[in-house]
Design a protein around this motif. Structure first.
Motif, mmCIF file in Angstrom:
data_model
loop_
_atom_site.group_PDB
_atom_site.id
_atom_site.type_symbol
_atom_site.label_atom_id
_atom_site.label_comp_id
_atom_site.label_asym_id
_atom_site.label_seq_id
_atom_site.Cartn_x
_atom_site.Cartn_y
_atom_site.Cartn_z
ATOM 1 N N HIS A 147 0.833 -1.215 0.000
ATOM 2 C CA HIS A 147 0.000 0.000 0.000
ATOM 3 C C HIS A 147 0.863 1.259 0.000
ATOM 4 C CE1 HIS A 147 -3.307 -2.733 0.793
ATOM 5 N NE2 HIS A 147 -2.549 -3.288 1.713
ATOM 6 N N GLY A 148 2.149 1.109 -0.363
ATOM 7 C CA GLY A 148 3.044 2.262 -0.432
ATOM 8 C C GLY A 148 3.427 2.825 0.912
ATOM 9 N N LYS A 149 3.304 2.022 1.963
ATOM 10 C CA LYS A 149 3.619 2.501 3.319
ATOM 11 C C LYS A 149 4.902 1.887 3.850
ATOM 12 C CE LYS A 149 -1.180 3.403 4.707
ATOM 13 N NZ LYS A 149 -1.076 4.785 5.161
ATOM 14 N N LYS A 150 5.571 2.653 4.728
ATOM 15 C CA LYS A 150 6.841 2.203 5.299
ATOM 16 C C LYS A 150 6.643 1.625 6.695
ATOM 17 C CE LYS A 150 11.559 3.677 6.301
ATOM 18 N NZ LYS A 150 12.209 2.566 5.607
ATOM 19 N N ALA A 151 7.021 0.365 6.860
ATOM 20 C CA ALA A 151 6.857 -0.323 8.143
ATOM 21 C C ALA A 151 8.067 -0.087 9.050
ATOM 22 C CB ALA A 151 6.682 -1.818 7.906
ATOM 23 N N LEU A 152 7.784 0.029 10.362
ATOM 24 C CA LEU A 152 8.856 0.219 11.349
ATOM 25 C C LEU A 152 8.965 -0.969 12.305
ATOM 26 C CD1 LEU A 152 8.173 3.947 12.317
ATOM 27 C CD2 LEU A 152 9.735 3.072 10.570
ATOM 28 N N LEU A 153 7.852 -1.654 12.547
ATOM 29 C CA LEU A 153 7.808 -2.745 13.535
ATOM 30 C C LEU A 153 6.628 -3.640 13.184
ATOM 31 C CD1 LEU A 153 8.604 -3.892 16.438
ATOM 32 C CD2 LEU A 153 6.850 -2.339 17.339
ATOM 33 N N THR A 154 6.781 -4.958 13.416
ATOM 34 C CA THR A 154 5.622 -5.827 13.216
ATOM 35 C C THR A 154 5.549 -6.918 14.265
ATOM 36 O OG1 THR A 154 4.310 -7.008 11.554
ATOM 37 C CG2 THR A 154 6.642 -7.603 11.686
ATOM 38 N N PHE A 155 4.320 -7.333 14.575
ATOM 39 C CA PHE A 155 4.050 -8.539 15.371
ATOM 40 C C PHE A 155 3.292 -9.504 14.457
ATOM 41 C CE2 PHE A 155 3.776 -6.804 20.053
ATOM 42 C CZ PHE A 155 5.057 -6.276 19.939
ATOM 43 N N ASP A 156 3.777 -10.723 14.346
ATOM 44 C CA ASP A 156 3.088 -11.789 13.613
ATOM 45 C C ASP A 156 2.038 -12.376 14.548
ATOM 46 O OD1 ASP A 156 2.311 -14.108 12.262
ATOM 47 O OD2 ASP A 156 4.356 -14.749 11.798
ATOM 48 N N VAL A 157 0.767 -12.313 14.147
ATOM 49 C CA VAL A 157 -0.269 -12.905 14.993
ATOM 50 C C VAL A 157 -0.979 -14.083 14.317
ATOM 51 C CG1 VAL A 157 -0.588 -10.917 16.520
ATOM 52 C CG2 VAL A 157 -1.947 -11.069 14.429
ATOM 53 N N TRP A 158 -0.306 -14.697 13.326
ATOM 54 C CA TRP A 158 -0.790 -15.996 12.848
ATOM 55 C C TRP A 158 -0.645 -16.980 14.024
ATOM 56 C CZ3 TRP A 158 -0.865 -18.135 7.423
ATOM 57 C CH2 TRP A 158 -0.991 -17.120 6.465
ATOM 58 N N GLU A 159 -1.541 -17.955 14.095
ATOM 59 C CA GLU A 159 -1.447 -18.908 15.217
ATOM 60 C C GLU A 159 -0.108 -19.634 15.257
ATOM 61 O OE1 GLU A 159 -4.897 -21.452 15.152
ATOM 62 O OE2 GLU A 159 -6.067 -19.995 16.313
ATOM 63 N N HIS A 160 0.508 -19.869 14.093
ATOM 64 C CA HIS A 160 1.783 -20.617 14.107
ATOM 65 C C HIS A 160 2.883 -19.848 14.848
ATOM 66 C CE1 HIS A 160 2.737 -18.693 9.929
ATOM 67 N NE2 HIS A 160 3.408 -18.041 10.842
ATOM 68 N N ALA A 161 2.680 -18.535 15.063
ATOM 69 C CA ALA A 161 3.677 -17.724 15.771
ATOM 70 C C ALA A 161 3.653 -17.974 17.278
ATOM 71 C CB ALA A 161 3.438 -16.235 15.486
ATOM 72 N N TYR A 162 2.514 -18.454 17.802
ATOM 73 C CA TYR A 162 2.404 -18.548 19.271
ATOM 74 C C TYR A 162 1.766 -19.810 19.816
ATOM 75 C CZ TYR A 162 -2.342 -16.726 18.294
ATOM 76 O OH TYR A 162 -3.615 -16.528 17.809
#
Ligand code: MN3
Length: 192
Positions: A147-162
């Motif tokens: 979407h043309g946006k710049k990311a600074l930080l992410t949390f993965d909240v797919w179930e496989h992450a936790y």
């Protein structure tokens, strides 16, 4: 050129107890690796084969986009984390306070976005401008760059992450992640 699986920036056991070695063995060695294998199979012999991962993400849709984006998202997630965690740099803490009221208010709003992301997805901190930040929740593989946006930080909240470490307790996983954030990388992303 083939898309490569970037090396994990720390040992597989080093994010424990927040993220166990067993979770990393599945999340990095199986899930992330599978997205890399999938995208390479999908672009083989086609117009996208010579492009960078970012260019593929911008141009592709459907399964090609999903696998390319998931390669990028996971690399970005691993680089958002650091064994033992860190304190926000002064510059980042000031920006978070300006935009969200305080560091704690930011964490609360970001956590809320992560916990309330319906089904599989990601929570993101976005750079909107020189002093403007926002929080974004995306579904499945969708991500800011598309979407043309710049990311600074992410949390993965797919179930496989936790799910191995926290079962269905997504809020506990999200809360624990604050203890292993690589804030120097957040600042580096903001300033480049
Ligand atoms: Mn994942």
């Amino acid at each position: 050129m083939a898309i490569e699986l970037p090396k994990l920036p720390y040992g597989e056991n080093e994010l424990a107890p927040v993220i166990s070695k067993e979770t990393i063995e599945f999340h990095y060695d199986k899930h992330h690796r599978a997205y890399v294998a999938n995208i390479n199979n999908l672009i083989k012999g086609g117009d996208l084969e010579s492009l960078s991962l970012e260019e593929i993400i911008k141009r592709a849709e459907g399964g090609v986009f999903n696998n390319a984006a998931q390669v990028w998202n996971h690399t970005f997630y691993w680089e958002s984390l650091k064994p033992g965690g860190s304190k926000p740099t002064a510059a980042i803490e000031k920006l978070l306070a300006q935009n969200f009221g305080s560091l704690d208010a930011f964490k609360e709003k970001f956590s809320d976005a992560a916990v309330k992301t319906f089904g599989s997805g990601w929570a993101w901190l976005i750079k909107e401008g020189a002093e403007k930040l926002s929080i974004l929740s995306t579904s499945n593989a969708d991500m800011p760059l598309k979407h043309g946006k710049k990311a600074l930080l992410t949390f993965d909240v797919w179930e496989h992450a936790y799910y191995i470490d926290y079962r269905n307790r997504r809020p506990d996983y999200v809360k624990a992640l604050w203890g292993i954030i690589n804030w120097a990388n957040v600042e580096k992303r903001f300033s480049t």
